[in-house]
Design an enzyme around this catalytic site. Sequence first.
Site, PDB file in Angstrom:
ATOM      1  N   PHE A 118      64.434  87.682  -6.930  1.00 43.37           N
ATOM      2  CA  PHE A 118      63.350  87.258  -7.822  1.00 43.37           C
ATOM      3  C   PHE A 118      63.051  85.779  -7.572  1.00 43.37           C
ATOM      4  O   PHE A 118      63.890  84.916  -7.844  1.00 43.37           O
ATOM      5  CB  PHE A 118      63.789  87.477  -9.271  1.00 43.37           C
ATOM      6  CG  PHE A 118      62.768  87.078 -10.289  1.00 43.37           C
ATOM      7  CD1 PHE A 118      61.616  87.833 -10.480  1.00 43.37           C
ATOM      8  CD2 PHE A 118      62.958  85.951 -11.082  1.00 43.37           C
ATOM      9  CE1 PHE A 118      60.670  87.467 -11.439  1.00 43.37           C
ATOM     10  CE2 PHE A 118      62.026  85.583 -12.041  1.00 43.37           C
ATOM     11  CZ  PHE A 118      60.880  86.347 -12.216  1.00 43.37           C
ATOM     12  N   GLU A 122      61.121  76.654  -8.068  1.00 49.16           N
ATOM     13  CA  GLU A 122      60.754  75.861  -6.878  1.00 49.16           C
ATOM     14  C   GLU A 122      61.476  74.519  -6.940  1.00 49.16           C
ATOM     15  O   GLU A 122      62.019  74.156  -7.984  1.00 49.16           O
ATOM     16  CB  GLU A 122      59.229  75.653  -6.887  1.00 49.16           C
ATOM     17  CG  GLU A 122      58.490  76.979  -6.864  1.00 49.16           C
ATOM     18  CD  GLU A 122      56.982  76.850  -6.919  1.00 49.16           C
ATOM     19  OE1 GLU A 122      56.486  75.708  -7.091  1.00 49.16           O
ATOM     20  OE2 GLU A 122      56.317  77.876  -6.767  1.00 49.16           O
ATOM     21  N   PRO A 123      61.424  73.746  -5.864  1.00 49.12           N
ATOM     22  CA  PRO A 123      62.130  72.462  -5.896  1.00 49.12           C
ATOM     23  C   PRO A 123      61.710  71.589  -7.080  1.00 49.12           C
ATOM     24  O   PRO A 123      62.540  70.936  -7.699  1.00 49.12           O
ATOM     25  CB  PRO A 123      61.737  71.814  -4.559  1.00 49.12           C
ATOM     26  CG  PRO A 123      61.455  72.980  -3.661  1.00 49.12           C
ATOM     27  CD  PRO A 123      60.870  74.048  -4.533  1.00 49.12           C
ATOM     28  N   GLY A 334      97.531  72.108 -16.945  1.00 52.07           N
ATOM     29  CA  GLY A 334      97.249  71.678 -15.563  1.00 52.07           C
ATOM     30  C   GLY A 334      96.943  72.850 -14.648  1.00 52.07           C
ATOM     31  O   GLY A 334      96.084  72.757 -13.766  1.00 52.07           O
ATOM     32  N   GLU A 357      67.642  82.023 -16.180  1.00 53.62           N
ATOM     33  CA  GLU A 357      66.745  82.880 -16.998  1.00 53.62           C
ATOM     34  C   GLU A 357      66.260  82.129 -18.243  1.00 53.62           C
ATOM     35  O   GLU A 357      66.108  82.698 -19.314  1.00 53.62           O
ATOM     36  CB  GLU A 357      67.402  84.194 -17.445  1.00 53.62           C
ATOM     37  CG  GLU A 357      68.401  84.840 -16.533  1.00 53.62           C
ATOM     38  CD  GLU A 357      67.844  85.278 -15.198  1.00 53.62           C
ATOM     39  OE1 GLU A 357      66.686  84.939 -14.889  1.00 53.62           O
ATOM     40  OE2 GLU A 357      68.579  85.929 -14.445  1.00 53.62           O
TER      41      GLU A 357
HETATM   42  C1  LIG Z   1      73.237  79.715  -9.694  1.00 52.69           C
HETATM   43  C2  LIG Z   1      71.759  79.763  -9.941  1.00 52.69           C
HETATM   44  C3  LIG Z   1      71.049  80.924  -9.651  1.00 52.69           C
HETATM   45  C4  LIG Z   1      69.671  80.948  -9.834  1.00 52.69           C
HETATM   46  N1  LIG Z   1      68.973  82.077  -9.467  1.00 52.69           N
HETATM   47  C5  LIG Z   1      67.614  82.066  -9.568  1.00 52.69           C
HETATM   48  C6  LIG Z   1      66.844  83.191  -9.091  1.00 52.69           C
HETATM   49  O1  LIG Z   1      67.393  84.202  -8.635  1.00 52.69           O
HETATM   50  N2  LIG Z   1      65.491  83.121  -9.154  1.00 52.69           N
HETATM   51  C7  LIG Z   1      64.833  82.027  -9.663  1.00 52.69           C
HETATM   52  O2  LIG Z   1      63.611  82.019  -9.680  1.00 52.69           O
HETATM   53  N3  LIG Z   1      65.540  80.947 -10.118  1.00 52.69           N
HETATM   54  C8  LIG Z   1      66.897  80.950 -10.083  1.00 52.69           C
HETATM   55  N4  LIG Z   1      67.622  79.862 -10.526  1.00 52.69           N
HETATM   56  C9  LIG Z   1      66.908  78.717 -11.071  1.00 52.69           C
HETATM   57  C10 LIG Z   1      67.039  78.597 -12.581  1.00 52.69           C
HETATM   58  O3  LIG Z   1      66.318  79.628 -13.204  1.00 52.69           O
HETATM   59  C11 LIG Z   1      66.563  77.189 -12.976  1.00 52.69           C
HETATM   60  O4  LIG Z   1      67.558  76.291 -12.514  1.00 52.69           O
HETATM   61  C12 LIG Z   1      66.350  77.047 -14.460  1.00 52.69           C
HETATM   62  O5  LIG Z   1      65.222  77.785 -14.877  1.00 52.69           O
HETATM   63  C13 LIG Z   1      66.150  75.583 -14.872  1.00 52.69           C
HETATM   64  O6  LIG Z   1      65.182  74.980 -14.089  1.00 52.69           O
HETATM   65  P1  LIG Z   1      65.506  73.600 -13.339  1.00 52.69           P
HETATM   66  O7  LIG Z   1      66.783  73.754 -12.612  1.00 52.69           O
HETATM   67  O8  LIG Z   1      64.311  73.203 -12.555  1.00 52.69           O
HETATM   68  O9  LIG Z   1      65.761  72.563 -14.498  1.00 52.69           O
HETATM   69  P2  LIG Z   1      64.635  71.745 -15.282  1.00 52.69           P
HETATM   70  O10 LIG Z   1      63.561  72.659 -15.738  1.00 52.69           O
HETATM   71  O11 LIG Z   1      64.261  70.552 -14.492  1.00 52.69           O
HETATM   72  O12 LIG Z   1      65.450  71.284 -16.571  1.00 52.69           O
HETATM   73  C14 LIG Z   1      66.318  70.153 -16.555  1.00 52.69           C
HETATM   74  C15 LIG Z   1      66.790  69.913 -17.992  1.00 52.69           C
HETATM   75  O13 LIG Z   1      65.652  69.652 -18.834  1.00 52.69           O
HETATM   76  C16 LIG Z   1      65.624  70.565 -19.914  1.00 52.69           C
HETATM   77  N5  LIG Z   1      64.233  70.941 -20.186  1.00 52.69           N
HETATM   78  C17 LIG Z   1      63.258  71.253 -19.296  1.00 52.69           C
HETATM   79  N6  LIG Z   1      62.129  71.598 -19.929  1.00 52.69           N
HETATM   80  C18 LIG Z   1      62.396  71.522 -21.253  1.00 52.69           C
HETATM   81  C19 LIG Z   1      61.638  71.805 -22.429  1.00 52.69           C
HETATM   82  N7  LIG Z   1      60.373  72.246 -22.364  1.00 52.69           N
HETATM   83  N8  LIG Z   1      62.240  71.616 -23.640  1.00 52.69           N
HETATM   84  C20 LIG Z   1      63.533  71.179 -23.716  1.00 52.69           C
HETATM   85  N9  LIG Z   1      64.294  70.928 -22.639  1.00 52.69           N
HETATM   86  C21 LIG Z   1      63.740  71.092 -21.421  1.00 52.69           C
HETATM   87  C22 LIG Z   1      66.429  71.768 -19.437  1.00 52.69           C
HETATM   88  O14 LIG Z   1      66.971  72.505 -20.532  1.00 52.69           O
HETATM   89  C23 LIG Z   1      67.496  71.115 -18.595  1.00 52.69           C
HETATM   90  O15 LIG Z   1      68.542  70.689 -19.437  1.00 52.69           O
HETATM   91  C24 LIG Z   1      68.999  79.810 -10.365  1.00 52.69           C
HETATM   92  C25 LIG Z   1      69.732  78.653 -10.682  1.00 52.69           C
HETATM   93  C26 LIG Z   1      71.085  78.622 -10.469  1.00 52.69           C
HETATM   94  C27 LIG Z   1      71.832  77.349 -10.795  1.00 52.69           C
END
Ligand SMILES: Cc1cc2nc3c(=O)[nH]c(=O)nc-3n(C[C@H](O)[C@H](O)[C@H](O)COP(=O)(O)OP(=O)(O)OC[C@H]3O[C@@H](n4cnc5c(N)ncnc54)[C@H](O)[C@@H]3O)c2cc1C
Length: 382
Positions: A118, A122-123, A334, A357
């Site tokens: 899924f 994105e970056p 530990g 998610e």
């Molecule tokens: C092991 C792993 C597996 C993954 N697998 C998938 C996958 O299969 N497919 C996929 O599409 N993605 C996947 N992801 C991505 C994951 O869904 C995202 O990392 C997640 O949605 C958070 O987005 P971000 O990392 O860009 O963090 P950001 O959105 O940049 O958030 C950074 C921080 O800001 C907070 N924040 C951001 N916006 C708000 C808001 N509106 N209100 C309050 N707080 C906010 C967040 O809670 C977080 O603490 C995966 C990530 C990991 C680590």
Amino acid sequence: MRTAQEILQAAQAFAEEELRPQAGAFEAEEEIPREVIRRLAQQGFLAASFPVQYGGLALDPVEYGLFTEEIGKACNSMRELITVHTSLVGESLLRWGTPAQKEHWLPKMARGELLAAFALTEPDVGSDARGVRTTYVKTEEGFLLQGRKKWISFADIADLFLVIASDAQTGEVTAFLVERSQTGVSTTKMSGLLASKASHLAEIDLHDVVVPHENVLGRIGGGFSYIVNSALDHGRYSIAWAGVAIAQESLNAMATYARTRRQGGKLICEYDAVQALLADAHVQLQAARALCLSVGRLRKDKHHEAMIQTSIAKVFTSKMAMKVATDAVQVFGGNGFSNQYPVERLFREAKVLEIIEGTSQVLQPVIAQQVLRTCHHRGAEA
Ligand SMILES: Cc1cc2nc3c(=O)[nH]c(=O)nc-3n(C[C@H](O)[C@H](O)[C@H](O)COP(=O)(O)OP(=O)(O)OC[C@H]3O[C@@H](n4cnc5c(N)ncnc54)[C@H](O)[C@@H]3O)c2cc1C
């Protein structure tokens, strides 16, 4: 046809024989061998919630939750494959696919001939999923996709990607079924991760990829409201049970250790402070399991509250799993820091449940809105 009870017993046996003994090795080698996935698929476990007509096991949501827990207790990465392949992509196809799309993709997914991932994040776009920057342009041959996806579980080995992209002109979001074999698709494996090391995470590069018109899932412009929302809802249900799985494993480990570790002439389980950690973990876990079972029943009944209750369960169980896994490390002292013991991995694996998610912080305002809509106290108005 096997009963749900027989399927759950088979899942438990598979998890104990094929997954638990190797979960540490999968992590060390940063992969789950295809052969193990093939054997999982042979049992129908890549399609546990699919209807029989598509090669599935037709488990209902409660049974599927219990199944997810069995796999998750033994191997979090294999559970993650089931979350993305079955819950996110498979359930989206079942809900939004045309009859032809379902006939074409689901039986292959059920047999494990084709693994699905899924691709939303994105970056530069995570929580703000409506703002995806991967774009599409409609052409005569199909839709031309450009962009980059990151953090996509199992993208390194998946054959099919459910890609969420936005219209280059209007910004409307649409979901596309993109095959790895299509020209312009490439993946780069991610490493150096805190956990989910065996989950084949990868970035996906989409360079001038022409996706045929028939590979649009749902309607044009319905990618966010329909596909992403319902896919993540299924994903959250799976993650809620993953939290139960990790907490149960942590509790089993800490109880076992506390019964055998001696300090100060006593078993550590004889100390009140250690018993408090065990009792608190047990209470939290029971509450989380009861919540997940209740949500499963709501989902089975297609209750209008099922979606919000799923988000509540995801937030609660992921936090609970992190707390219980942290306390498990505490009980191990530990030794909890050593990968010779199971709680070190459980502690790391629990963390991701609060991020994927939809992070807890992103789900909280949604839950708060429901509180503001539904909770009243007569006489409390200003
Ligand atoms: C092991 C792993 C597996 C993954 N697998 C998938 C996958 O299969 N497919 C996929 O599409 N993605 C996947 N992801 C991505 C994951 O869904 C995202 O990392 C997640 O949605 C958070 O987005 P971000 O990392 O860009 O963090 P950001 O959105 O940049 O958030 C950074 C921080 O800001 C907070 N924040 C951001 N916006 C708000 C808001 N509106 N209100 C309050 N707080 C906010 C967040 O809670 C977080 O603490 C995966 C990530 C990991 C680590």
